[in-house]
Design a protein around this motif. Sequence first.
Motif, PDB file in Angstrom:
ATOM      1  N   MET A   3     -21.744 -27.535   7.395  1.00 54.71           N
ATOM      2  CA  MET A   3     -21.269 -28.689   7.881  1.00 54.71           C
ATOM      3  C   MET A   3     -19.980 -29.155   6.880  1.00 54.71           C
ATOM      4  O   MET A   3     -20.244 -28.758   5.794  1.00 54.71           O
ATOM      5  CB  MET A   3     -22.111 -30.007   7.633  1.00 54.71           C
ATOM      6  CG  MET A   3     -21.677 -31.478   8.091  1.00 54.71           C
ATOM      7  SD  MET A   3     -21.868 -31.246  10.192  1.00 54.71           S
ATOM      8  CE  MET A   3     -21.014 -33.055  10.099  1.00 54.71           C
ATOM      9  N   LYS A   4     -18.865 -29.474   7.224  1.00 59.04           N
ATOM     10  CA  LYS A   4     -17.790 -29.617   6.335  1.00 59.04           C
ATOM     11  C   LYS A   4     -17.275 -31.156   6.526  1.00 59.04           C
ATOM     12  O   LYS A   4     -17.882 -31.763   7.308  1.00 59.04           O
ATOM     13  CB  LYS A   4     -16.688 -28.874   6.671  1.00 59.04           C
ATOM     14  CG  LYS A   4     -16.906 -27.440   6.348  1.00 59.04           C
ATOM     15  CD  LYS A   4     -15.718 -26.283   6.842  1.00 59.04           C
ATOM     16  CE  LYS A   4     -16.238 -24.686   6.435  1.00 59.04           C
ATOM     17  NZ  LYS A   4     -15.062 -23.811   6.425  1.00 59.04           N
ATOM     18  N   ALA A   5     -16.467 -31.192   5.762  1.00 57.08           N
ATOM     19  CA  ALA A   5     -15.608 -32.783   5.791  1.00 57.08           C
ATOM     20  C   ALA A   5     -14.234 -32.744   5.793  1.00 57.08           C
ATOM     21  O   ALA A   5     -13.657 -31.868   5.048  1.00 57.08           O
ATOM     22  CB  ALA A   5     -16.133 -33.545   4.818  1.00 57.08           C
ATOM     23  N   LEU A   6     -13.386 -33.617   6.512  1.00 62.31           N
ATOM     24  CA  LEU A   6     -12.077 -33.585   6.348  1.00 62.31           C
ATOM     25  C   LEU A   6     -11.779 -35.067   6.082  1.00 62.31           C
ATOM     26  O   LEU A   6     -11.983 -36.048   7.068  1.00 62.31           O
ATOM     27  CB  LEU A   6     -11.516 -33.222   7.785  1.00 62.31           C
ATOM     28  CG  LEU A   6     -10.023 -33.027   7.901  1.00 62.31           C
ATOM     29  CD1 LEU A   6      -9.335 -31.902   7.033  1.00 62.31           C
ATOM     30  CD2 LEU A   6      -9.423 -32.838   9.313  1.00 62.31           C
ATOM     31  N   ILE A   7     -11.018 -35.240   4.991  1.00 57.10           N
ATOM     32  CA  ILE A   7     -10.526 -36.663   4.687  1.00 57.10           C
ATOM     33  C   ILE A   7      -8.931 -36.644   5.027  1.00 57.10           C
ATOM     34  O   ILE A   7      -8.321 -35.731   4.272  1.00 57.10           O
ATOM     35  CB  ILE A   7     -11.006 -36.906   3.214  1.00 57.10           C
ATOM     36  CG1 ILE A   7     -12.404 -36.785   3.125  1.00 57.10           C
ATOM     37  CG2 ILE A   7     -10.590 -38.307   2.813  1.00 57.10           C
ATOM     38  CD1 ILE A   7     -12.770 -36.965   1.479  1.00 57.10           C
ATOM     39  N   SER A  52     -15.905 -28.331  19.454  1.00 58.84           N
ATOM     40  CA  SER A  52     -15.476 -28.586  20.896  1.00 58.84           C
ATOM     41  C   SER A  52     -14.245 -29.608  20.666  1.00 58.84           C
ATOM     42  O   SER A  52     -13.453 -29.423  21.646  1.00 58.84           O
ATOM     43  CB  SER A  52     -16.612 -29.098  21.760  1.00 58.84           C
ATOM     44  OG  SER A  52     -16.869 -30.412  21.455  1.00 58.84           O
ATOM     45  N   ILE A  53     -14.190 -30.189  19.385  1.00 59.17           N
ATOM     46  CA  ILE A  53     -12.846 -31.017  19.416  1.00 59.17           C
ATOM     47  C   ILE A  53     -11.640 -30.329  19.486  1.00 59.17           C
ATOM     48  O   ILE A  53     -10.460 -30.486  19.857  1.00 59.17           O
ATOM     49  CB  ILE A  53     -13.067 -31.892  18.047  1.00 59.17           C
ATOM     50  CG1 ILE A  53     -12.164 -33.102  18.262  1.00 59.17           C
ATOM     51  CG2 ILE A  53     -12.933 -30.995  16.995  1.00 59.17           C
ATOM     52  CD1 ILE A  53     -12.068 -34.243  19.279  1.00 59.17           C
ATOM     53  N   HIS A  54     -11.756 -29.073  18.872  1.00 60.31           N
ATOM     54  CA  HIS A  54     -10.634 -28.219  18.545  1.00 60.31           C
ATOM     55  C   HIS A  54      -9.784 -27.777  20.275  1.00 60.31           C
ATOM     56  O   HIS A  54      -8.763 -27.951  20.429  1.00 60.31           O
ATOM     57  CB  HIS A  54     -10.804 -26.973  18.007  1.00 60.31           C
ATOM     58  CG  HIS A  54     -11.256 -27.191  16.689  1.00 60.31           C
ATOM     59  ND1 HIS A  54     -10.273 -27.854  15.620  1.00 60.31           N
ATOM     60  CD2 HIS A  54     -12.427 -26.855  16.253  1.00 60.31           C
ATOM     61  CE1 HIS A  54     -11.267 -27.923  14.747  1.00 60.31           C
ATOM     62  NE2 HIS A  54     -12.231 -27.155  14.644  1.00 60.31           N
ATOM     63  N   ILE A  99      -4.312 -29.024  12.503  1.00 56.79           N
ATOM     64  CA  ILE A  99      -3.603 -28.197  11.179  1.00 56.79           C
ATOM     65  C   ILE A  99      -4.890 -27.743  10.408  1.00 56.79           C
ATOM     66  O   ILE A  99      -4.580 -26.808   9.495  1.00 56.79           O
ATOM     67  CB  ILE A  99      -2.435 -28.867  10.495  1.00 56.79           C
ATOM     68  CG1 ILE A  99      -3.141 -30.088   9.812  1.00 56.79           C
ATOM     69  CG2 ILE A  99      -1.159 -29.074  11.294  1.00 56.79           C
ATOM     70  CD1 ILE A  99      -2.102 -30.623   8.734  1.00 56.79           C
ATOM     71  N   ALA A 100      -5.894 -28.656  10.444  1.00 62.74           N
ATOM     72  CA  ALA A 100      -7.123 -28.020   9.422  1.00 62.74           C
ATOM     73  C   ALA A 100      -7.915 -27.010   9.947  1.00 62.74           C
ATOM     74  O   ALA A 100      -8.986 -26.799   9.548  1.00 62.74           O
ATOM     75  CB  ALA A 100      -7.800 -29.404   9.185  1.00 62.74           C
ATOM     76  N   GLN A 101      -7.643 -26.699  11.320  1.00 61.03           N
ATOM     77  CA  GLN A 101      -8.509 -25.762  11.803  1.00 61.03           C
ATOM     78  C   GLN A 101      -8.918 -24.481  11.208  1.00 61.03           C
ATOM     79  O   GLN A 101     -10.054 -24.083  11.076  1.00 61.03           O
ATOM     80  CB  GLN A 101      -7.984 -25.361  13.371  1.00 61.03           C
ATOM     81  CG  GLN A 101      -9.014 -24.530  14.022  1.00 61.03           C
ATOM     82  CD  GLN A 101      -8.722 -24.516  15.682  1.00 61.03           C
ATOM     83  OE1 GLN A 101      -7.597 -24.980  16.048  1.00 61.03           O
ATOM     84  NE2 GLN A 101      -9.542 -23.865  16.456  1.00 61.03           N
ATOM     85  N   PRO A 102      -7.771 -23.845  10.550  1.00 63.51           N
ATOM     86  CA  PRO A 102      -8.254 -22.726   9.590  1.00 63.51           C
ATOM     87  C   PRO A 102      -9.312 -22.907   8.554  1.00 63.51           C
ATOM     88  O   PRO A 102      -9.997 -22.198   8.250  1.00 63.51           O
ATOM     89  CB  PRO A 102      -6.970 -22.131   8.866  1.00 63.51           C
ATOM     90  CG  PRO A 102      -5.881 -22.793   9.907  1.00 63.51           C
ATOM     91  CD  PRO A 102      -6.394 -24.049  10.461  1.00 63.51           C
ATOM     92  N   PHE A 103      -9.261 -24.208   8.025  1.00 60.41           N
ATOM     93  CA  PHE A 103     -10.245 -24.620   7.006  1.00 60.41           C
ATOM     94  C   PHE A 103     -11.665 -24.791   7.659  1.00 60.41           C
ATOM     95  O   PHE A 103     -12.749 -24.548   7.353  1.00 60.41           O
ATOM     96  CB  PHE A 103      -9.778 -25.714   6.224  1.00 60.41           C
ATOM     97  CG  PHE A 103     -10.941 -26.615   5.510  1.00 60.41           C
ATOM     98  CD1 PHE A 103     -11.229 -25.872   4.426  1.00 60.41           C
ATOM     99  CD2 PHE A 103     -11.359 -27.797   6.071  1.00 60.41           C
ATOM    100  CE1 PHE A 103     -12.592 -26.752   3.625  1.00 60.41           C
ATOM    101  CE2 PHE A 103     -12.461 -28.176   5.650  1.00 60.41           C
ATOM    102  CZ  PHE A 103     -12.984 -27.743   4.108  1.00 60.41           C
ATOM    103  N   LEU A 104     -11.572 -25.790   8.631  1.00 61.30           N
ATOM    104  CA  LEU A 104     -12.708 -26.122   9.435  1.00 61.30           C
ATOM    105  C   LEU A 104     -13.467 -25.014  10.205  1.00 61.30           C
ATOM    106  O   LEU A 104     -14.606 -24.935  10.248  1.00 61.30           O
ATOM    107  CB  LEU A 104     -12.369 -27.138  10.482  1.00 61.30           C
ATOM    108  CG  LEU A 104     -11.880 -28.456   9.867  1.00 61.30           C
ATOM    109  CD1 LEU A 104     -11.405 -29.351  10.975  1.00 61.30           C
ATOM    110  CD2 LEU A 104     -13.087 -29.103   8.992  1.00 61.30           C
ATOM    111  N   ASP A 111     -15.360 -22.871  12.928  1.00 59.51           N
ATOM    112  CA  ASP A 111     -16.250 -23.489  13.968  1.00 59.51           C
ATOM    113  C   ASP A 111     -17.235 -24.340  13.669  1.00 59.51           C
ATOM    114  O   ASP A 111     -18.129 -24.544  14.229  1.00 59.51           O
ATOM    115  CB  ASP A 111     -16.589 -22.319  14.895  1.00 59.51           C
ATOM    116  CG  ASP A 111     -17.599 -21.330  14.075  1.00 59.51           C
ATOM    117  OD1 ASP A 111     -17.768 -21.543  12.885  1.00 59.51           O
ATOM    118  OD2 ASP A 111     -18.234 -20.425  14.784  1.00 59.51           O
ATOM    119  N   ALA A 112     -16.914 -24.818  12.351  1.00 58.28           N
ATOM    120  CA  ALA A 112     -18.145 -25.624  11.634  1.00 58.28           C
ATOM    121  C   ALA A 112     -18.091 -26.976  12.126  1.00 58.28           C
ATOM    122  O   ALA A 112     -16.989 -27.575  12.422  1.00 58.28           O
ATOM    123  CB  ALA A 112     -18.042 -25.560  10.162  1.00 58.28           C
ATOM    124  N   PRO A 113     -19.274 -27.814  12.446  1.00 61.52           N
ATOM    125  CA  PRO A 113     -19.248 -29.081  12.660  1.00 61.52           C
ATOM    126  C   PRO A 113     -18.650 -29.864  11.366  1.00 61.52           C
ATOM    127  O   PRO A 113     -18.928 -29.341  10.341  1.00 61.52           O
ATOM    128  CB  PRO A 113     -20.525 -29.641  12.956  1.00 61.52           C
ATOM    129  CG  PRO A 113     -21.548 -28.515  12.361  1.00 61.52           C
ATOM    130  CD  PRO A 113     -20.590 -27.265  12.412  1.00 61.52           C
TER     131      PRO A 113
END
Length: 358
Positions: free
Chosen positions: A1-5, A178-180, A92-97, A99-101
Amino acid sequence: MKALILSGGKGTRLRPLTYTGAKQLVPVANKPILWYGIESIVAAGITDIGIIISPQTGDEVRSKTGSGDRFGAQITYILQEEAAGLAHAVKIAQPFLGDAPFIMYLGDNLIQNELQGFLNRFKSQHLDSLILLRSVKNPSAFGVAEVDAAGRVLRLVEKPAQPASNLALVGVYFFNDSIHDAIANIQPSARGELEITDAIQYLIDQQRAVEACTLDGWWLDTGKKDDLLEANRIILDTKLHHSEVLGTIDESSKIIGRVQIGANSEIRHCTIRGPVIIGENCHLENCFIGPYSSIANGVKLVDVDLDHSVILQGATVTGIHQRIVDSVIGQRVQLCVAERRPKAVRFMVGDDSQIELV
């Protein structure tokens, strides 16, 4: 699990303060708003955090917040060249995220509820998205949700002219990967942005599992002065549990209620009625400081009557014989008075200003 602020944006509703700094770094109870979100995320057990920053304020966010060590986290900074919407920030954060929730958290929001319970529901029910809602008096100013009795989300509309409900989207979202795909299948809105509401609506239309929880605690979007003061009031009321004095107080001063005073601060001939927080290296003389006031590091106040206000780092306020109420005074501001004026004044003063009342 990750977080995006999300800590970009121009902060137009908090100008002039945000002409010179990030709105997410404006302090509430002497702590940047952004840091409350980081602490809440880490408390839920998530330590891999990406922070979206803008070209204008990104360096300040990075320098003040650091690598994440102070929070027990690892922070990755992600530059968003233009403010093109919340869904664009996810894109733009997809490379960081990968396939993690992940949790997406708007950096200028504060909520009372802990995240762990929402996270447990998101995981245990294998949801594609879990959104948080709160009933509001002015739903047209927010994204608005329609939900059924089981908590399933039926429809989302961004800032509708005629809201179908009073349930506003809180700035905290839970997503799986799935949001991507959803973001890849939406188009910019009429205002030219990729809207996260459109991406979630795409998931709903595709019969994906999208549910909602309604907050029972407070939620604050600190984008305006009055919202910032309300956040300061609530945090002082709920988080300041005891008094702590690390500075020096002379015998003629009175400290009443919950008051925290930082190291190397000097209090002379003052009455301070809590809840109040005063930072380090401050000098207060001949002052009355009323409840729900926050005074940052390095502030000088002389002959000041202050109530329900936020004073930022390095400000100097002297000789104000009127009562200062409901005010936010920026960093390094110099405010003085030449003669007596009416009973109360209100200020919203940006960084580095110099004001003289005559």
